[in-house]
Design an enzyme around this catalytic site. Structure first.
Site, PDB file in Angstrom:
ATOM      1  N   THR A  73      12.515  -7.395 -10.438  1.00 47.55           N
ATOM      2  CA  THR A  73      12.062  -8.745 -10.744  1.00 47.55           C
ATOM      3  C   THR A  73      10.757  -9.040  -9.996  1.00 47.55           C
ATOM      4  OG1 THR A  73      14.341  -9.490 -11.043  1.00 47.55           O
ATOM      5  CG2 THR A  73      12.688 -11.194 -10.639  1.00 47.55           C
ATOM      6  N   GLN A 131      -7.714  -0.496   3.265  1.00 54.71           N
ATOM      7  CA  GLN A 131      -8.597  -1.116   4.257  1.00 54.71           C
ATOM      8  C   GLN A 131      -9.887  -1.657   3.642  1.00 54.71           C
ATOM      9  OE1 GLN A 131      -8.023  -1.652   7.559  1.00 54.71           O
ATOM     10  NE2 GLN A 131      -5.977  -0.781   7.393  1.00 54.71           N
ATOM     11  N   ASN A 183      -8.392   3.580   8.490  1.00 54.67           N
ATOM     12  CA  ASN A 183      -7.764   2.451   9.168  1.00 54.67           C
ATOM     13  C   ASN A 183      -7.926   2.487  10.682  1.00 54.67           C
ATOM     14  OD1 ASN A 183      -5.992   4.722   8.389  1.00 54.67           O
ATOM     15  ND2 ASN A 183      -4.518   3.759   9.757  1.00 54.67           N
ATOM     16  N   HIS A 225      -1.667  -8.149   2.419  1.00 50.34           N
ATOM     17  CA  HIS A 225      -1.626  -8.639   3.808  1.00 50.34           C
ATOM     18  C   HIS A 225      -2.795  -8.139   4.650  1.00 50.34           C
ATOM     19  CE1 HIS A 225      -0.064  -5.171   6.291  1.00 50.34           C
ATOM     20  NE2 HIS A 225       0.166  -4.702   5.086  1.00 50.34           N
ATOM     21  N   GLY A 233       0.790  -1.222   0.000  1.00 51.27           N
ATOM     22  CA  GLY A 233       0.000   0.000   0.000  1.00 51.27           C
ATOM     23  C   GLY A 233       0.824   1.274   0.000  1.00 51.27           C
ATOM     24  N   SER A 234       1.884   1.317   0.786  1.00 49.34           N
ATOM     25  CA  SER A 234       2.701   2.536   0.866  1.00 49.34           C
ATOM     26  C   SER A 234       3.347   2.861  -0.474  1.00 49.34           C
ATOM     27  CB  SER A 234       3.777   2.398   1.947  1.00 49.34           C
ATOM     28  OG  SER A 234       3.185   2.369   3.233  1.00 49.34           O
ATOM     29  N   SER A 268      -3.289  -3.639  -0.609  1.00 45.70           N
ATOM     30  CA  SER A 268      -2.190  -4.436  -0.069  1.00 45.70           C
ATOM     31  C   SER A 268      -2.697  -5.801   0.372  1.00 45.70           C
ATOM     32  CB  SER A 268      -1.572  -3.699   1.123  1.00 45.70           C
ATOM     33  OG  SER A 268      -0.369  -4.300   1.523  1.00 45.70           O
ATOM     34  N   CYS A 304       1.189   1.931  11.954  1.00 45.73           N
ATOM     35  CA  CYS A 304       2.390   2.607  11.459  1.00 45.73           C
ATOM     36  C   CYS A 304       2.834   3.728  12.383  1.00 45.73           C
ATOM     37  CB  CYS A 304       2.143   3.160  10.055  1.00 45.73           C
ATOM     38  SG  CYS A 304       1.638   1.888   8.900  1.00 45.73           S
TER      39      CYS A 304
END
Length: 392
Positions: free
Chosen positions: A237, A179, A151, A201, A71-72, A199, A325
């Protein structure tokens, strides 16, 4: 000791089926996707199958999907990429005061490079003021970026309406949907979204892999220079195993979505109800209707959130006092301050985020211990003692 996880907004446990799907691309099918031999072609094929699936899921073209590290990176690429590529049209960007640091810190960097940033206020529930948005638009506004769902307090923003306003003025609209993806069905066409970040995760996929959607025709500069990967927009890659894992996690997330969300929301509402009934002097934060199903953010007066977290950790409960964060910061949450909470109340917030693996028994364990911990911490607080004296 117990290990009960109520911090699914920070990260999630990888689904067993996701891990199983990834393993062959870490062992047998480990080829570089850019290679022309069979092993490389297998990797390339796997990536493109996921890209096609993502495009179908969000009603966009496969060439509009880029894979990032999360996400970042997606947020940084969207904001910096669009800003620098379109600076000849203007240098004004609009965002909100409750964005994730990946947006706010990127905006700070852009402001040092000559861009003018407007930060929209939100109401007491965390909803962006659409009238303020309209009045903030200028001739040199090139980008609006407002998060899909917050979030910390779980509030869902009026994304479709924000996108409509942006398009009426010929402005690009990006949303940090980290989110929301995996919890809310997103159609980029119907919702007027030009770009979004996600993201894996956050929806039981692997860490270190994300999505950037960028509508065809939007000019944006790459953040990472190097090879020709991702249509020369994201060098490096390809992380084949994680891309495959992201695709599987997304597929699982949207299967029986309404049923899963219903179960999670029921647990959250039960938690809200019981805490409100059993613990006095609290405030529920965020919009109680337009919010993520698993998010519950409550401020407990007369105590520090850090003390609450440490006591919960001692009995095997993982939770949060705000954004993962910024958990190392002693300052109160910028989100809670933006919705109007005074410092002393914002400091005593607890966010739990319920996921698909949580049970009612775990919620009951949390509630029972919260009652005891809050009472114990308040009895140690001179502020609470003073308050009780005044109440008499």
């Amino acid at each position: 000791m117990k290990n009960i996880y109520f911090d699914n907004a920070a990260t999630t446990r990888i689904d067993d089926k996701v891990l199983e799907k990834m393993l062959p691309y870490l062992k047998e099918n480990y080829g570089n996707a850019s290679a022309i031999y069979k092993l490389g072609k297998e990797s390339h094929k796997a990536i493109e199958e996921v890209r096609n699936f993502i495009a179908e899921t969000f009603n966009c073209n496969k060439d509009e999907i880029y894979f990032t590290s999360g996400g970042s990176e997606s947020d940084n690429t969207a904001l910096k990429g669009i800003a620098y590529a379109n600076k000849d049209k203007g240098k004004h960007i609009i965002t909100s005061k409750i964005e994730h640091p990946a947006i706010l810190e990127t905006c700070k960097q852009l402001s040092k490079d000559g861009f003018d940033i407007t930060y929209l206020n939100v109401d007491e529930n965390g909803i962006v003021d659409l009238e303020e948005l309209k009045s903030s638009i200028r001739e040199d506004t090139i980008l609006i970026s407002v998060m899909f769902a917050n979030n910390e307090i779980g509030t869902i923003e009026p994304i479709k309406e924000i996108g409509k306003i942006a398009h009426e003025h010929g402005i690009i609209f990006h949303t940090d949907a980290v989110q929301a993806v995996g919890t809310i069905k997103i159609d980029v066409e119907k919702m007027n979204i030009d770009s979004f970040s996600a993201s894996a995760h956050k929806f039981h996929g692997p860490k270190g892999i994300g999505i950037l959607y960028m509508k065809k025709g939007i000019k944006f500069n790459p953040l990472i220079a190097g090879g020709h990967q991702e249509k020369s927009k994201r060098a490096g890659t390809e992380n084949v195993a994680s891309i495959v894992g992201l695709g599987e996690a997304l597929k699982i997330a949207y299967e029986n979505l309404e049923e899963k969300n219903k179960k999670i929301k029921e647990l959250r509402d039960y938690y809200f109800k019981e805490v409100e009934k059993r613990i006095p002097y609290i405030k529920m934060n965020g919009d109680l209707k337009n919010r993520l199903p698993g998010n519950a953010n409550i401020s407990f007066r007369f105590i520090e959130g850090e003390g609450l977290l440490l006591n919960l950790d001692n009995i095997g409960i993982c939770a949060s006092s705000g954004s993962a964060c910024t958990s190392g910061s002693l300052d109160p949450s910028h989100v809670l301050l933006a919705i109007g909470l005074p410092h002393e109340i914002a400091h005593g917030s607890l966010r739990i985020s319920i996921g698909k693996y949580n049970t009612k028994e775990e919620v009951d364990y949390l509630i029972d211990n919260l009652v005891e911990i809050v009472e114990r911490l308040r009895n140690m607080s001179p502020l609470y003692e003073e308050f009780l004296e005044e109440e008499k």
